[in-house]
Design a protein around this motif. Sequence first.
Motif, PDB file in Angstrom:
ATOM      1  N   PHE A 103      44.516 -14.851  11.284  1.00 13.92           N
ATOM      2  CA  PHE A 103      43.516 -16.129  11.080  1.00 13.92           C
ATOM      3  C   PHE A 103      43.954 -17.361  11.681  1.00 13.92           C
ATOM      4  O   PHE A 103      45.120 -17.920  11.578  1.00 13.92           O
ATOM      5  N   VAL A 104      42.849 -17.910  12.469  1.00 16.62           N
ATOM      6  CA  VAL A 104      43.258 -19.376  12.958  1.00 16.62           C
ATOM      7  C   VAL A 104      42.562 -20.384  12.297  1.00 16.62           C
ATOM      8  O   VAL A 104      42.883 -21.441  11.743  1.00 16.62           O
ATOM      9  N   ALA A 105      41.251 -20.189  12.323  1.00 17.30           N
ATOM     10  CA  ALA A 105      40.314 -21.319  11.505  1.00 17.30           C
ATOM     11  C   ALA A 105      39.029 -20.807  11.194  1.00 17.30           C
ATOM     12  O   ALA A 105      38.617 -19.637  11.843  1.00 17.30           O
ATOM     13  N   GLY A 106      38.358 -21.175  10.209  1.00 17.90           N
ATOM     14  CA  GLY A 106      37.074 -20.818   9.616  1.00 17.90           C
ATOM     15  C   GLY A 106      35.964 -21.768   9.325  1.00 17.90           C
ATOM     16  O   GLY A 106      36.559 -23.111   8.945  1.00 17.90           O
ATOM     17  N   ILE A 107      34.803 -21.761   9.159  1.00 14.95           N
ATOM     18  CA  ILE A 107      33.940 -22.436   8.792  1.00 14.95           C
ATOM     19  C   ILE A 107      32.754 -21.943   8.123  1.00 14.95           C
ATOM     20  O   ILE A 107      32.312 -21.141   8.350  1.00 14.95           O
ATOM     21  N   ARG A 108      32.304 -22.830   7.163  1.00 14.82           N
ATOM     22  CA  ARG A 108      31.236 -22.205   6.428  1.00 14.82           C
ATOM     23  C   ARG A 108      29.828 -22.836   7.356  1.00 14.82           C
ATOM     24  O   ARG A 108      29.697 -23.883   7.381  1.00 14.82           O
ATOM     25  N   TRP A 109      28.928 -22.026   7.717  1.00 11.53           N
ATOM     26  CA  TRP A 109      28.055 -22.194   8.571  1.00 11.53           C
ATOM     27  C   TRP A 109      26.997 -23.229   7.890  1.00 11.53           C
ATOM     28  O   TRP A 109      26.396 -24.044   8.712  1.00 11.53           O
ATOM     29  N   SER A 110      26.621 -23.088   6.710  1.00  8.17           N
ATOM     30  CA  SER A 110      26.072 -24.050   5.899  1.00  8.17           C
ATOM     31  C   SER A 110      26.869 -24.882   5.084  1.00  8.17           C
ATOM     32  O   SER A 110      27.539 -24.639   4.247  1.00  8.17           O
TER      33      SER A 110
ATOM     34  N   TYR B 286      41.953 -23.861   7.877  1.00  4.42           N
ATOM     35  CA  TYR B 286      42.944 -23.672   9.067  1.00  4.42           C
ATOM     36  C   TYR B 286      43.950 -22.914   8.476  1.00  4.42           C
ATOM     37  O   TYR B 286      44.570 -23.095   7.239  1.00  4.42           O
ATOM     38  N   GLY B 287      44.592 -22.229   9.604  1.00  6.78           N
ATOM     39  CA  GLY B 287      45.954 -21.568   9.269  1.00  6.78           C
ATOM     40  C   GLY B 287      46.838 -22.535   9.510  1.00  6.78           C
ATOM     41  O   GLY B 287      46.771 -23.343  10.369  1.00  6.78           O
ATOM     42  N   ASP B 288      48.163 -22.118   8.794  1.00  2.93           N
ATOM     43  CA  ASP B 288      49.200 -23.178   8.656  1.00  2.93           C
ATOM     44  C   ASP B 288      49.524 -23.497  10.129  1.00  2.93           C
ATOM     45  O   ASP B 288      49.887 -24.684  10.228  1.00  2.93           O
ATOM     46  N   SER B 289      49.767 -22.634  11.041  1.00  2.00           N
ATOM     47  CA  SER B 289      50.227 -22.772  12.204  1.00  2.00           C
ATOM     48  C   SER B 289      49.567 -23.900  13.150  1.00  2.00           C
ATOM     49  O   SER B 289      49.787 -24.056  14.275  1.00  2.00           O
ATOM     50  N   VAL B 290      48.203 -24.067  12.919  1.00  3.52           N
ATOM     51  CA  VAL B 290      47.392 -24.896  13.718  1.00  3.52           C
ATOM     52  C   VAL B 290      46.906 -26.198  13.188  1.00  3.52           C
ATOM     53  O   VAL B 290      46.158 -26.611  13.834  1.00  3.52           O
ATOM     54  N   LYS B 291      47.168 -26.104  11.995  1.00  5.06           N
ATOM     55  CA  LYS B 291      46.642 -27.305  11.214  1.00  5.06           C
ATOM     56  C   LYS B 291      47.067 -28.755  11.988  1.00  5.06           C
ATOM     57  O   LYS B 291      48.298 -28.802  12.343  1.00  5.06           O
TER      58      LYS B 291
ATOM     59  N   LEU C  86      29.580 -21.683  18.286  1.00  2.00           N
ATOM     60  CA  LEU C  86      30.872 -21.923  17.377  1.00  2.00           C
ATOM     61  C   LEU C  86      31.909 -22.461  18.611  1.00  2.00           C
ATOM     62  O   LEU C  86      32.191 -21.817  19.619  1.00  2.00           O
ATOM     63  N   TYR C  87      32.687 -23.508  18.158  1.00  3.22           N
ATOM     64  CA  TYR C  87      33.783 -24.110  19.059  1.00  3.22           C
ATOM     65  C   TYR C  87      34.870 -24.061  18.468  1.00  3.22           C
ATOM     66  O   TYR C  87      35.254 -24.073  17.047  1.00  3.22           O
ATOM     67  N   LEU C  88      36.147 -24.188  19.080  1.00  3.31           N
ATOM     68  CA  LEU C  88      37.375 -24.304  18.690  1.00  3.31           C
ATOM     69  C   LEU C  88      38.193 -25.281  19.638  1.00  3.31           C
ATOM     70  O   LEU C  88      38.314 -24.888  21.099  1.00  3.31           O
ATOM     71  N   GLN C  89      38.278 -26.378  19.429  1.00  4.05           N
ATOM     72  CA  GLN C  89      39.123 -27.425  20.067  1.00  4.05           C
ATOM     73  C   GLN C  89      40.643 -27.313  19.820  1.00  4.05           C
ATOM     74  O   GLN C  89      40.982 -27.295  18.752  1.00  4.05           O
TER      75      GLN C  89
END
Length: 124
Positions: A45-52, A58-63, A77-80
């Motif tokens: 897991f890297v990151a997630g978002i509630r659509w509404s 975020y996962g700890d390694s990418v925070k 959906l985007y991931l910067q």
Amino acid sequence: QLVESGGGLVQAGGSLRLSCAASGRTFSRYAMGWFRQAPGKEREFVAGIRWSGGSTYYGDSVKGRFTISGDNAKNTLYLQMNSLKPEDTAVYYCAAGTRWRPGISTDVTAYDYWGQGTQVTVSS
């Protein structure tokens, strides 16, 4: 259908922005997420978002380095990804969860639709 784009080769310290476009049959999404899988490793897991509502997790390694966002009008959906490291090298997948769950799940089984993946390679 989910289609990722934006992967590529970048030097350590650089940035990339991944996109995930949803097309085809409309489906309800409670949450969307980004996962990654490096050779010989489990999907992470890297990151997630509630659509509404737009809450994120975020996962700890990418925070502090990665930012997930969504554009409802564009169905994208985007991931910067900033300050990339060689250990970020992996195939990145976007996923959509259609079943309501509390919060944002980090479990792959909570997501029902997956993209084909896009390769991100970070050189040292």
